[in-house]
Each structure stands twice: as structure tokens, then as C-alpha cells.
Design a protein around this motif. Structure first.
Motif, PDB file in Angstrom:
ATOM      1  N   PRO A 431       0.762  -1.286   0.009  1.00 18.44           N
ATOM      2  CA  PRO A 431      -0.137   0.088  -0.042  1.00 18.44           C
ATOM      3  C   PRO A 431       0.904   1.339   0.018  1.00 18.44           C
ATOM      4  O   PRO A 431       1.928   1.176   0.591  1.00 18.44           O
ATOM      5  N   PHE A 432       0.179   2.162  -0.592  1.00 15.39           N
ATOM      6  CA  PHE A 432       1.003   3.606  -0.355  1.00 15.39           C
ATOM      7  C   PHE A 432       1.271   4.009   0.912  1.00 15.39           C
ATOM      8  O   PHE A 432       0.213   4.196   1.781  1.00 15.39           O
ATOM      9  N   PRO A 433       2.419   4.509   1.415  1.00 15.54           N
ATOM     10  CA  PRO A 433       2.509   4.976   2.884  1.00 15.54           C
ATOM     11  C   PRO A 433       1.960   6.133   3.326  1.00 15.54           C
ATOM     12  O   PRO A 433       2.804   7.471   3.235  1.00 15.54           O
ATOM     13  N   ARG A 434       0.841   6.475   3.260  1.00 11.90           N
ATOM     14  CA  ARG A 434      -0.187   7.845   3.235  1.00 11.90           C
ATOM     15  C   ARG A 434       0.338   8.555   4.431  1.00 11.90           C
ATOM     16  O   ARG A 434       0.848   9.706   4.499  1.00 11.90           O
ATOM     17  N   GLU A 435       0.371   7.759   5.620  1.00  9.90           N
ATOM     18  CA  GLU A 435       0.524   8.489   6.985  1.00  9.90           C
ATOM     19  C   GLU A 435       1.919   9.033   6.996  1.00  9.90           C
ATOM     20  O   GLU A 435       2.124  10.096   7.394  1.00  9.90           O
ATOM     21  N   LYS A 436       3.018   8.140   6.839  1.00 10.70           N
ATOM     22  CA  LYS A 436       4.201   8.641   6.708  1.00 10.70           C
ATOM     23  C   LYS A 436       4.560   9.691   5.806  1.00 10.70           C
ATOM     24  O   LYS A 436       5.344  10.718   6.069  1.00 10.70           O
ATOM     25  N   PHE A 437       4.001   9.702   4.496  1.00 10.13           N
ATOM     26  CA  PHE A 437       4.215  10.597   3.602  1.00 10.13           C
ATOM     27  C   PHE A 437       3.435  12.099   4.028  1.00 10.13           C
ATOM     28  O   PHE A 437       4.114  13.062   3.864  1.00 10.13           O
ATOM     29  N   LEU A 438       2.486  11.984   4.557  1.00  6.73           N
ATOM     30  CA  LEU A 438       1.865  13.335   4.958  1.00  6.73           C
ATOM     31  C   LEU A 438       2.528  13.655   6.149  1.00  6.73           C
ATOM     32  O   LEU A 438       2.715  15.268   6.479  1.00  6.73           O
ATOM     33  N   GLU A 439       3.073  12.950   6.919  1.00  7.04           N
ATOM     34  CA  GLU A 439       3.948  13.525   8.065  1.00  7.04           C
ATOM     35  C   GLU A 439       5.287  14.230   7.665  1.00  7.04           C
ATOM     36  O   GLU A 439       5.729  15.219   8.087  1.00  7.04           O
TER      37      GLU A 439
END
Length: 559
Positions: A431-439
Motif C-alpha cells: 500500500p501507499f505509505p500515506r501517513e508517513k508521507f503526510l507526516e
């Protein structure tokens, strides 16, 4: 006239008969005993507390044939002339009508001559603060070094208006308001002397209305005796003086504290129909609540002295039903409302609205609790990380496009779609690392992270990232309007350390054009849709805290 009013008939003739001014009378008596009387005295204090009376007694004590003595005989010619106001050597001057420099010049000429019969020539100037500046200046030299046979006694209700040059040349005595119980006891004595039966509650009403002035209480008593010569009851005092029945005041106060609007309006209507003064009614209501607060805080036994023991016992029993904090807030609100009521063109309507708002004070949430709930919401938002941002996430460039709403009321909250990580193309299975990228984006540029948190990212190809804003088209337009597309591609490249093209997906052109007209603010003042506003995290947080709903949207220029 043959009839002499009580205020003159019962005027004290010796220092011991003066009510509530022991600190003044004791000092003057000691000065007479030790022959240390000054050449000028200045008496200040409220009306009707004994300033002129003490001045007359002092004049008699100085000119008495047995004196100077602390206890004038009231039998000699000098004492009787001073009592009747016909003494040549004791002149009472009204400062309000003899205030000019010519009057003071005449006084300076007459003061040179010795007394006609008495020991001293005494000048009593009442309301001395009314003299003009020139008159005060003309008096200075004479006041500083008067003849040995002359003495000045000044009386004033406004000490602040007396020049310091006069103040410094006198011995100053401050007269106090007479305690309510002392006035009641004095009225009881007078009624017994006049052969009139008087109810204690009635006398307390008179003393309370006099506000510490003995003369005012005697004038009121005279008026009531003319209405009812044989018996004085509480009902008769209320009728002749226009007082509101205390039971109405008590019931109105508890209607406010219990938030009983129907009973409250009924009591106000009753007061209005009887023709009572609404401003006085509000003052009586504030006074009752103040006494209730004193009882709650235990500010000394008998602090609310204008209540009977039975009424105090009843108030102590009821005081536990309401907290001191609520009472303080209600009192603070009503005290401020008194000024508004005086200026209101419709006093009854103003009083009704004031008391109805005061009755709802218990429903208001304290500011401290609101801030605490806001802090908990912010902490939960940061821990959740599901696309929520703080209320400071909007960039300054779009400040004028932020919606403004009013008239909040409870409403269900709109749920935000959750991201289900999906990877397509060559990286299938991760899956795309959404939360890490947003952080990561938050640490570089917070406003961009706010926009991205409303979209759903997915891999289209190995080097192609799609960010889907079809559920949140408004956020996509904000992102594109501020040139954030290039920043997003740079941050993606920095995060993944390879070249990746980013495509933001939104509505088709036709739908986007229609939504742009309805959602985005324009110079012509187009409205934002409520659905669009509810998608913003700041609005959602506020709705949670205040249990509100968006009822209307106004652009900044329309506020």
C-alpha cells in the motif's frame, strides 16, 4: 406653621443623641474638655447623617454660659438662640446661594467685630463645595489666621470638590452612613414617643429606603404617619411609598435562578401592571441576590440586616440550591444591565429580555471547559492522523476564501471517507505509505499536507502517482490555486528518491465548472455550499466542540 416635622422636632441637642457618629462626637468632646478646639472644621459625608446638627451642637458647647463644655445645658440664652437659629453670633450660611466673592468679602468685613453676646463668633457654611474659585481664594487668608474670637465650621457632601488649600487649613471629619439596625431602633423609639404602633418590617423598609440617612428616614416616617396616624404596617408602607412586595422580589429571584421563564414573565407583568418603578424593581432584585450570596459565603452573621430572622432562615435553607459561581455570574450580568435599562426606550421589554438571559446563565459552558475540550480534540486529531488537521492549517493566501458561519445549533457530523491503501502497477501488493508521507509533508509545508489529507493516493504506474480528490473537489481547487502542484512533485521525489510524476484527479470539466461557480467565493459574493464547508477539518472540530451545525455561510466581505 404650628406643626413641626419629625426631622426638626427630634433633632439631637447634645452629642450623645447623635446616631452613628461616635468617632466624631467623641473627638469633639475630648477637644472641648482639654481646650484644644481648632479654628476651622470641615465635616464631610452623605446627606442627612448629622453634619449640620453636630456643627450646631459644637457651637452651643463653645458658647454655652457653662462652657466651653462637652455637654451644653440647652437652658441658657445662648443655647436657646442657637437651637432656634436666631443667634447673632452663630451664622448659618448656605454655600449654594451665597457662593460669590462679594459674599465672602462681606463675611471678611463682619468677622473683624467682636461677638455681640457670646464667647465666639461662629460661621457654619453648608455645602461649602458650591463656592466659586474666587470665593475660596478670598477666604484663604482669613481661614489661615482668623481672629481669636472666630471659628469656621464647613459642611459638604462632595469633599473632592473642596480645594486642597481649604482642606489643609481645617480639621476634617468624615461622617458615615448610619447602620440600618440603628435607624430602625431610632424609629421604634420615635413611634413609641408619638403613640403609634409600628411593625418592625415596616420600619425596616423605611430604614432601607433611607440608605443610612436619618433625616430621610424621618421624612418618610412623617409621610406614612400622615397616611396612617395610628398604625404602621408593611402593607401600608409599600402602598404609600410604592415599594414592590418582597414576596414578588423573592419569587422573581428564584424564577431567574431556576430558569422558569413563564413564572418570570408573569411576575414582571404583575409589577408592571401595579405601576411600580421597573428600575427600582431591578435594584431590589439585585439586592436580594447579593444578600443570598452573602449568606452562601457566610460573610458574617446578620450581614443582610434588612431581613427578619424568619426570612434569613428561609434564605439559608434555599441557598444550597444554587452555587455561588452562578450567583456571581447572575449578579454581574444584572449590575451591568441596570445602565441599559435606564436608557431603554421600552423598559418592560428590556427588563424581560435581561432577566430571561440571566436565567439561562447556568446553561452557558465556561470558557475553561471549552478550551479543555478544544485541546482534547486537537490531541485526538493529531493522534488519529486520518486526514484531520488543526484549525491553523489553512494558508494565509486563501484567508479570504475561508467560510464564515453563524447561528450554531446541534447537528450530526458528516463522516469523512477513510483511505484504503491500494497499490497498482509494478509495486503491486504494497500500500501507499500515506501517513508517513503526510507526516513528511507536514514537516516541510504544513498547508500542503492539509490539502492532501482530503485526497486518496494510489499508484497508477511504477513512476506515476495519482491523488484522487473526486470526493473533495474544493480542496483540489485550493491546492491548484496556490501553485502547490510543483511543490508536491518535489516532495514526492525527495521522499521516494526517484523521479515520479504526480497527477491530481478531480471532477470532469463540466461538473468542475458548475461547482466552481457554486463553491468558490467570487467577487460577486457567490455562496459556498454547506456540504463543502462540512468537509473542512477546522469546521468539523468546531462542530464537535460546540455541538453546532452550519446554518448559513457568509463571505468575509459580507460580515
Amino acid at each position: 406653621m404650628s406643626y413641626l416635622v419629625l426631622a426638626r422636632k427630634c433633632r439631637p441637642q447634645v452629642f450623645e443623641e447623635v446616631l452613628g457618629q461616635g468617632h466624631v462626637t467623641r473627638t469633639l468632646q475630648n477637644a472641648l474638655k482639654t481646650n484644644r478646639t481648632a479654628h476651622a472644621y470641615l465635616f464631610s459625608g452623605p446627606r442627612g447623617v448629622g453634619k449640620t446638627t453636630v456643627a450646631r451642637i459644637l457651637a452651643k458647647a463653645l458658647n454655652c454660659q457653662e462652657g466651653p463644655t462637652p455637654v451644653p445645658c440647652n437652658r441658657c440664652v445662648s443655647c436657646q438662640e442657637i437651637t432656634q437659629g436666631i443667634s447673632l453670633d452663630v451664622q448659618e450660611i448656605d454655600g449654594a446661594s451665597n457662593r460669590g466673592i462679594d459674599d465672602i468679602r462681606e463675611l471678611r468685613e463682619s468677622i473683624k467685630y467682636l461677638p455681640a453676646r457670646s464667647r465666639y463668633k461662629i460661621y457654619i457654611i453648608d455645602e461649602v463645595h458650591m463656592l466659586t474659585g474666587e470665593a475660596f481664594n478670598a477666604l484663604l487668608k482669613t481661614l489661615e489666621e482668623p481672629p481669636r474670637h472666630a471659628l469656621f465650621i464647613f459642611a459638604t457632601t462632595e469633599l473632592n470638590k473642596v480645594p486642597l488649600t481649604i482642606y489643609s487649613r481645617c480639621q476634617v471629619f468624615h461622617f458615615r452612613r448610619v447602620a440600618l439596625n440603628a435607624v430602625v431602633d431610632h424609629l421604634k423609639t420615635l413611634c413609641a414617643r408619638e403613640g403609634v404602633e409600628a411593625d418592625e418590617r415596616a420600619l425596616r423598609l423605611i430604614a432601607k429606603q433611607a440608605e443610612g440617612s436619618v433625616r430621610d428616614s424621618l421624612s418618610l416616617l412623617d409621610q406614612i404617619l400622615a397616611f396612617s396616624p395610628e398604625e404602621i404596617t408593611e402593607e401600608k408602607v409599600q402602598e404609600i411609598l410604592g415599594f414592590v412586595d418582597r414576596r414578588i422580589i423573592n419569587d422573581t429571584a428564584w424564577a431567574v435562578l431556576e430558569n422558569d421563564g413563564k413564572r418570570l414573565l408573569s411576575r414582571i407583568a404583575e409589577v408592571y401592571e401595579f405601576g411600580y418603578d421597573l428600575k427600582q424593581f431591578l435594584r431590589d432584585l439585585v439586592d436580594y441576590l447579593r444578600n443570598l450570596l452573602l449568606i452562601q459565603l457566610d460573610a458574617g452573621e446578620g450581614s443582610p440586616a434588612d431581613f427578619t430572622p424568619e426570612e434569613l432562615a428561609e434564605m439559608r435553607e434555599k441557598a444550597g440550591k444554587v452555587s455561588p459561581e452562578v450567583l456571581e455570574e447572575v449578579l454581574h450580568f444584572l449590575v451591568r444591565a441596570e445602565g441599559e435599562l435606564r436608557r431603554a426606550p421600552q423598559p418592560r421589554l428590556a427588563l424581560e429580555m435581561t432577566l430571561l438571559r440571566a436565567a439561562r446563565i447556568k446553561e452557558f459552558v465556561p470558557v475553561e471547559e471549552v478550551l479543555e475540550r478544544l485541546e482534547r480534540t486537537k490531541e485526538a486529531s493529531s493522534d488519529n492522523g486520518k486526514g484531520k488537521t488543526s484549525s491553523f492549517s489553512a494558508p494565509p493566501q486563501v484567508r479570504e476564501e475561508e467560510p464564515f458561519y453563524s447561528n450554531p445549533s446541534p447537528s450530526p457530523r458528516i463522516a469523512r471517507p477513510e483511505f484504503e491503501g491500494e497499490r497498482e502497477g509494478s509495486s503491486k501488493g504494497d500500500p501507499f505509505p500515506r501517513e508517513k508521507f503526510l507526516e513528511f509533508v507536514r514537516s516541510r509545508y504544513l498547508p500542503l499536507a492539509a490539502y492532501l489529507s482530503h485526497g486518496v493516493p494510489r499508484w497508477a504506474e511504477d513512476n506515476l502517482l495519482e491523488w484522487d480528490f473526486r470526493e473533495e473537489p474544493f480542496q483540489l481547487r485550493l491546492l491548484e490555486a496556490n501553485g502547490n502542484q510543483k511543490k508536491l512533485e518535489d516532495l514526492v521525489r525527495e521522499f521516494f528518491r526517484r523521479e515520479i510524476r504526480v497527477v491530481c484527479l478531480g471532477e470532469d470539466k463540466k461538473a468542475a465548472k458548475a461547482n466552481k461557480k457554486s463553491d468558490l467565493p467570487s467577487p460577486r459574493g457567490k455562496r459556498l455550499s454547506i456540504q463543502t464547508v462540512l468537509t473542512q477539518p477546522q469546521i468539523k472540530d468546531l462542530i464537535d466542540i460546540f455541538q453546532a451545525e452550519v446554518a448559513e455561510i457568509r463571505l468575509p466581505q459580507e460580515r
